[in-house]
Design a protein around this motif. Sequence first.
Motif, PDB file in Angstrom:
ATOM      1  N   ASP A 136      39.243  82.780  -8.208  1.00 42.42           N
ATOM      2  CA  ASP A 136      39.393  82.686  -9.826  1.00 42.42           C
ATOM      3  C   ASP A 136      38.277  81.636 -10.253  1.00 42.42           C
ATOM      4  OD1 ASP A 136      41.809  84.037  -9.485  1.00 42.42           O
ATOM      5  OD2 ASP A 136      42.900  82.245  -9.148  1.00 42.42           O
ATOM      6  N   ASN A 137      37.287  81.374  -9.407  1.00 44.95           N
ATOM      7  CA  ASN A 137      36.078  80.576  -9.987  1.00 44.95           C
ATOM      8  C   ASN A 137      35.054  81.707 -10.813  1.00 44.95           C
ATOM      9  OD1 ASN A 137      33.540  79.541 -10.084  1.00 44.95           O
ATOM     10  ND2 ASN A 137      34.107  77.886  -8.833  1.00 44.95           N
ATOM     11  N   PRO A 138      35.056  81.600 -12.113  1.00 45.89           N
ATOM     12  CA  PRO A 138      33.944  82.369 -12.743  1.00 45.89           C
ATOM     13  C   PRO A 138      32.570  82.748 -12.138  1.00 45.89           C
ATOM     14  CG  PRO A 138      34.537  80.647 -14.204  1.00 45.89           C
ATOM     15  CD  PRO A 138      35.326  80.473 -12.999  1.00 45.89           C
ATOM     16  N   ASP A 139      32.087  81.677 -11.771  1.00 51.95           N
ATOM     17  CA  ASP A 139      30.627  81.679 -10.989  1.00 51.95           C
ATOM     18  C   ASP A 139      30.768  82.369  -9.767  1.00 51.95           C
ATOM     19  OD1 ASP A 139      30.165  79.839 -12.899  1.00 51.95           O
ATOM     20  OD2 ASP A 139      29.385  78.207 -11.790  1.00 51.95           O
ATOM     21  N   GLU A 140      31.847  82.967  -9.080  1.00 49.78           N
ATOM     22  CA  GLU A 140      31.753  83.459  -7.848  1.00 49.78           C
ATOM     23  C   GLU A 140      31.357  85.140  -8.408  1.00 49.78           C
ATOM     24  OE1 GLU A 140      33.632  84.339  -3.937  1.00 49.78           O
ATOM     25  OE2 GLU A 140      32.023  83.365  -4.860  1.00 49.78           O
ATOM     26  N   LYS A 141      31.716  85.552  -9.552  1.00 51.85           N
ATOM     27  CA  LYS A 141      31.407  86.973 -10.141  1.00 51.85           C
ATOM     28  C   LYS A 141      30.233  86.930 -10.900  1.00 51.85           C
ATOM     29  CE  LYS A 141      36.415  87.189 -10.156  1.00 51.85           C
ATOM     30  NZ  LYS A 141      36.591  85.806 -10.075  1.00 51.85           N
ATOM     31  N   ASN A 142      29.516  85.682 -11.203  1.00 54.43           N
ATOM     32  CA  ASN A 142      28.349  85.719 -12.053  1.00 54.43           C
ATOM     33  C   ASN A 142      27.016  85.959 -11.327  1.00 54.43           C
ATOM     34  OD1 ASN A 142      26.182  84.952 -13.566  1.00 54.43           O
ATOM     35  ND2 ASN A 142      27.245  83.529 -14.648  1.00 54.43           N
ATOM     36  N   SER A 143      26.265  87.196 -11.478  1.00 54.57           N
ATOM     37  CA  SER A 143      25.162  87.628 -10.562  1.00 54.57           C
ATOM     38  C   SER A 143      23.955  86.405 -10.730  1.00 54.57           C
ATOM     39  CB  SER A 143      24.661  89.011 -11.032  1.00 54.57           C
ATOM     40  OG  SER A 143      24.425  88.813 -12.461  1.00 54.57           O
ATOM     41  N   ARG A 144      24.118  85.824 -11.747  1.00 56.78           N
ATOM     42  CA  ARG A 144      22.998  84.651 -11.654  1.00 56.78           C
ATOM     43  C   ARG A 144      23.536  83.433 -10.621  1.00 56.78           C
ATOM     44  NH1 ARG A 144      21.765  80.039 -16.123  1.00 56.78           N
ATOM     45  NH2 ARG A 144      19.821  79.641 -15.630  1.00 56.78           N
ATOM     46  N   TYR A 145      24.630  83.291 -10.263  1.00 58.91           N
ATOM     47  CA  TYR A 145      24.868  82.278  -9.452  1.00 58.91           C
ATOM     48  C   TYR A 145      25.408  82.474  -8.016  1.00 58.91           C
ATOM     49  CZ  TYR A 145      25.357  79.761 -13.987  1.00 58.91           C
ATOM     50  OH  TYR A 145      25.428  79.499 -15.240  1.00 58.91           O
ATOM     51  N   ASN A 146      25.809  83.966  -7.876  1.00 53.93           N
ATOM     52  CA  ASN A 146      26.275  84.210  -6.524  1.00 53.93           C
ATOM     53  C   ASN A 146      25.567  84.623  -5.483  1.00 53.93           C
ATOM     54  OD1 ASN A 146      25.884  87.016  -7.328  1.00 53.93           O
ATOM     55  ND2 ASN A 146      28.000  87.332  -7.730  1.00 53.93           N
ATOM     56  N   THR A 147      24.176  84.377  -5.497  1.00 54.07           N
ATOM     57  CA  THR A 147      23.294  85.082  -4.627  1.00 54.07           C
ATOM     58  C   THR A 147      22.818  83.721  -3.514  1.00 54.07           C
ATOM     59  OG1 THR A 147      21.222  84.674  -5.934  1.00 54.07           O
ATOM     60  CG2 THR A 147      22.275  86.794  -6.012  1.00 54.07           C
ATOM     61  N   GLU A 148      22.231  84.050  -2.550  1.00 55.15           N
ATOM     62  CA  GLU A 148      21.803  82.858  -1.606  1.00 55.15           C
ATOM     63  C   GLU A 148      21.243  81.501  -2.338  1.00 55.15           C
ATOM     64  OE1 GLU A 148      19.739  82.139   2.682  1.00 55.15           O
ATOM     65  OE2 GLU A 148      19.132  83.952   1.389  1.00 55.15           O
TER      66      GLU A 148
END
Length: 239
Positions: free
Chosen positions: A117-129
């Motif tokens: 339920d963390n929105p950053d987990e689904k944000n392509s700006r934030y969820n890469t290595e």
Amino acid sequence: MHTHQTVDFVNQMNSVWTGCSHTKLGMMDAIMSLDQLVDESDPDVDFPNSYHAFQTAEGIRQAHPDNDWFHLVGLIHDVGKTMALWDVPQWAVVGDTFPVGCQYQNSIVFRDNSFMDNPDEKNSRYNTEFGIYEPNCGLDKVHMSWGHDEYLYRVLRFNNCSIPEEGLYMIRFHSFYPWHSHGDYMHLCNEKDLRLLPWVQEFNKFDLYTKTTELPDVDKLKPYYQSLIDKYCPGILKW
């Protein structure tokens, strides 16, 4: 914690707390105020945090008698938990820390099922290595989940305390278990981080393994530790 610690939340907490405009308090008074707090995230103790502060400091003092700043770090490392006494929820004060703004690594406790339920987990700006960071940018440039580590580090810097860099690193990253205990996030580290990592790991031995039911004689120990406070972070501090 894993739901609400986002880039936006961390930026918000930085703007609220790092100006150190909430109160004025001497360090020893701040330490003793922890008697009002029991850390909900800590399975090891059911007595107040001020006792753990003196236990940790005394363990370090026995093993490293010549580094008085290290003794002081042991004493004050959890003082940032005073935020919990000022109506900050404990999920934003205690618990293991981790970077926000990049992919959450597998060594974070309950990684598999707690970030859904963390929105950053689904944000392509934030969820890469690397997310918003450059390779080997250094932990100084990484936004950590907000908690007592970062808060106390900012208080000490704001008040121009003279604790050495090694001690400030211990304070800032002692809850960053995915890094110092599991070896994750090395792709964000620079030479400075790798040089100071052994100091954080050395501190961690005492943070973890000095929690016993044998309580220290705080009144007897106070004069020595007050002398260290007077040396490294004297007077009334802004929090």
